[in-house]
Design a protein around this motif. Structure first.
Motif, mmCIF file in Angstrom:
data_model
loop_
_atom_site.group_PDB
_atom_site.id
_atom_site.type_symbol
_atom_site.label_atom_id
_atom_site.label_comp_id
_atom_site.label_asym_id
_atom_site.label_seq_id
_atom_site.Cartn_x
_atom_site.Cartn_y
_atom_site.Cartn_z
ATOM 1 N N UNK A 236 35.612 -1.350 -45.601
ATOM 2 C CA UNK A 236 34.154 -1.200 -45.679
ATOM 3 C C UNK A 236 33.484 -1.819 -44.452
ATOM 4 N N UNK A 237 32.260 -1.405 -44.203
ATOM 5 C CA UNK A 237 31.446 -1.975 -43.131
ATOM 6 C C UNK A 237 30.511 -3.003 -43.761
ATOM 7 N N UNK A 238 30.656 -4.243 -43.350
ATOM 8 C CA UNK A 238 29.812 -5.324 -43.841
ATOM 9 C C UNK A 238 28.515 -5.355 -43.047
ATOM 10 N N UNK A 239 27.381 -5.473 -43.736
ATOM 11 C CA UNK A 239 26.127 -5.698 -43.018
ATOM 12 C C UNK A 239 25.422 -6.887 -43.657
ATOM 13 N N UNK A 240 24.897 -7.762 -42.811
ATOM 14 C CA UNK A 240 24.296 -9.014 -43.261
ATOM 15 C C UNK A 240 22.994 -9.274 -42.517
ATOM 16 N N UNK A 241 22.128 -10.043 -43.158
ATOM 17 C CA UNK A 241 20.890 -10.483 -42.520
ATOM 18 C C UNK A 241 20.412 -11.729 -43.239
ATOM 19 N N UNK A 242 19.572 -12.506 -42.569
ATOM 20 C CA UNK A 242 19.065 -13.734 -43.160
ATOM 21 C C UNK A 242 17.552 -13.639 -43.356
ATOM 22 N N UNK A 243 17.036 -14.482 -44.233
ATOM 23 C CA UNK A 243 15.661 -14.335 -44.704
ATOM 24 C C UNK A 243 14.676 -15.189 -43.921
ATOM 25 N N UNK A 244 13.424 -15.121 -44.388
ATOM 26 C CA UNK A 244 12.345 -15.893 -43.772
ATOM 27 C C UNK A 244 12.468 -17.385 -44.057
ATOM 28 N N UNK A 245 13.418 -17.770 -44.875
ATOM 29 C CA UNK A 245 13.656 -19.196 -45.108
ATOM 30 C C UNK A 245 14.444 -19.835 -43.971
ATOM 31 N N UNK A 246 14.870 -19.026 -43.014
ATOM 32 C CA UNK A 246 15.524 -19.496 -41.782
ATOM 33 C C UNK A 246 16.671 -20.464 -42.061
ATOM 34 N N UNK A 247 17.736 -19.998 -42.687
ATOM 35 C CA UNK A 247 18.864 -20.899 -42.938
ATOM 36 C C UNK A 247 19.456 -21.418 -41.634
ATOM 37 N N UNK A 248 19.867 -22.670 -41.654
ATOM 38 C CA UNK A 248 20.444 -23.289 -40.463
ATOM 39 C C UNK A 248 21.741 -22.593 -40.082
ATOM 40 N N UNK A 249 22.057 -22.622 -38.791
ATOM 41 C CA UNK A 249 23.272 -21.984 -38.296
ATOM 42 C C UNK A 249 24.506 -22.514 -39.013
ATOM 43 N N UNK A 250 24.533 -23.807 -39.281
ATOM 44 C CA UNK A 250 25.694 -24.392 -39.957
ATOM 45 C C UNK A 250 25.831 -23.858 -41.377
ATOM 46 N N UNK A 251 24.691 -23.605 -42.023
ATOM 47 C CA UNK A 251 24.743 -23.040 -43.371
ATOM 48 C C UNK A 251 25.267 -21.609 -43.335
ATOM 49 N N UNK A 252 24.836 -20.840 -42.333
ATOM 50 C CA UNK A 252 25.353 -19.477 -42.161
ATOM 51 C C UNK A 252 26.861 -19.513 -41.975
ATOM 52 N N UNK A 253 27.325 -20.407 -41.130
ATOM 53 C CA UNK A 253 28.771 -20.538 -40.913
ATOM 54 C C UNK A 253 29.491 -20.883 -42.213
ATOM 55 N N UNK A 254 28.946 -21.810 -42.980
ATOM 56 C CA UNK A 254 29.630 -22.248 -44.200
ATOM 57 C C UNK A 254 29.737 -21.120 -45.222
ATOM 58 N N UNK A 255 28.678 -20.325 -45.337
ATOM 59 C CA UNK A 255 28.742 -19.191 -46.272
ATOM 60 C C UNK A 255 29.839 -18.225 -45.844
ATOM 61 N N UNK A 256 29.865 -17.898 -44.542
ATOM 62 C CA UNK A 256 30.882 -16.977 -44.043
ATOM 63 C C UNK A 256 32.284 -17.589 -44.124
ATOM 64 N N UNK A 257 32.375 -18.881 -43.870
ATOM 65 C CA UNK A 257 33.667 -19.563 -44.008
ATOM 66 C C UNK A 257 34.176 -19.454 -45.440
ATOM 67 N N UNK A 258 33.284 -19.655 -46.411
ATOM 68 C CA UNK A 258 33.690 -19.581 -47.807
ATOM 69 C C UNK A 258 34.079 -18.155 -48.204
ATOM 70 N N UNK A 259 33.400 -17.168 -47.620
ATOM 71 C CA UNK A 259 33.814 -15.780 -47.827
ATOM 72 C C UNK A 259 35.208 -15.558 -47.253
ATOM 73 N N UNK A 260 35.472 -16.197 -46.118
ATOM 74 C CA UNK A 260 36.799 -16.108 -45.531
ATOM 75 C C UNK A 260 37.852 -16.795 -46.390
ATOM 76 N N UNK A 261 37.536 -17.964 -46.918
ATOM 77 C CA UNK A 261 38.483 -18.690 -47.765
ATOM 78 C C UNK A 261 38.773 -17.928 -49.053
#
Length: 348
Positions: A236-261
């Motif tokens: 599948x083709x993954x598509x992602x975007x972030x909201x107006x709450x402006x999550x920190x870069x480290x939080x973005x990484x952690x979410x993706x890291x957990x998806x990887x784990x």
């Protein structure tokens, strides 16, 4: 998992359900909402149909579920569109009647918190549409953004391939929806800068899955609308975007890291990453701060890909999600990412 099917499209003159599966903001901020309804009627030729919770702030999850059921069950309604997003649509999902919705497939348009319902439709076997809301895109001050209007019109009424194009200019700053003067002029825009490509130069074609990253993280935490057999996402083709709450870069990484784990991130041979929202009323970044935020987010995504999905083709700053203009992405529909040609084509 059944491959999602495209529901029949509406035609000008048809009725379209306008619902608030998340927040009843139309009742609190009627100006962009009424403008959006007017454009649905005059520019798109559709007849908006409202439901009891559409303008109700603080409606219950059951009331919103009832509106979803009524919209899908009504044979005279040919499409469904969200008024806006919110933050608690996840509480509506357990109340939905999957068989009712499966028996009455319709195009559903929405983004942000509507990622919940889009993921639900994906698992129900129905292609949805990530993008377009009455208050944001249809209710845009001045006029609808031309690229947004073109994409929405193609997704609403058309079928077949549609090539996405980078925006020459985009808007990031918001203005007060309670102030009538907001709607008298075009918003300020910035140069677009094109897309940023990363990874092997190959062609990937597959069904799409994803949405707003924060909402996906909630679905993963609640273990809702995530396939137990992760092979359902293979290719599948993954598509992602972030909201107006402006999550920190480290939080973005952690979410993706957990998806990887979890073994999920590496299932996707291609990623479309939406142009990040970099301004909010709570965090009114200037141009340099905004550029820095966007760059740090890109680095965070690349860091996660390097660890878990190094062969994934990634395209950054695609105009999807919380951005203006906004391109509609078929959720569960076919997406072709052509690295050598530097092109992205969706099938509406």
């Amino acid at each position: 998992m059944t491959t999602p099917l495209y529901p029949p499209k509406p035609r000008p003159g048809d009725r379209i359900a306008v619902i608030s599966p998340s927040s009843g903001l139309p009742g609190l901020l009627p100006l962009p909402y009424e403008l959006g309804l007017t454009r649905l009627e005059k520019d798109f030729g559709l007849v908006p149909v409202e439901y009891p919770a559409t303008r109700t702030m603080g409606s219950t999850a059951q009331e919103r579920a009832d509106d979803i059921h009524a919209a899908f069950a009504d044979d005279s309604v040919k499409a469904v569109i969200a008024s806006i997003g919110g933050d608690d649509q996840i509480t509506v999902l357990p109340l939905l009647d999957r068989e009712l919705i499966r028996a009455n497939p319709k195009p559903f348009f929405g983004f942000s918190d509507n990622t919940n319902l889009l993921a639900y439709l994906w698992n129900t076997g129905i292609v949805g549409y990530h993008g377009a809301s009455v208050m944001c895109e249809l209710g845009r001050p001045g006029a609808m953004e031309p690229l947004t209007e073109e994409s929405l019109r193609a997704a609403l009424f058309g079928s077949g391939p549609y090539e996405l194009r980078p925006a020459e200019r985009f808007r990031d700053m918001d203005r007060d929806w309670a102030d009538p003067t907001t709607f008298e002029s075009e918003p300020e825009t910035r140069p677009g800068g094109g897309w940023f490509w990363h990874g092997p130069e190959r062609v990937v074609e597959g069904r799409s899955w994803g949405g707003c990253l924060e909402i996906l993280s909630w679905l993963l935490m609640a273990d809702r609308e995530i396939q137990a057999d992760l092979s359902a996402y293979d290719g599948c083709v993954l598509f992602l975007e972030t909201s107006e709450e402006l999550p920190a870069a480290e939080e973005v990484f952690r979410i993706l890291r957990n998806m990887g784990e979890r073994g999920l991130l590496q299932r996707f041979p291609a990623l479309l990453m939406g142009r990040p929202k970099t301004w909010s009323f709570e965090q009114p970044n200037g141009p340099e701060e905004a550029d820095r935020y966007a760059l740090e987010q890109r680095k965070a995504v690349l860091r996660a890909l390097a660890l878990y999905a190094p062969e994934t083709v990634a395209v950054f700053d695609v105009d999807l999600g919380h951005t203006d203009p906004q391109l509609v992405i078929p959720y569960g529909g076919l997406v072709r990412v052509d690295g050598p040609a530097r092109s992205v084509t969706v099938t509406y």
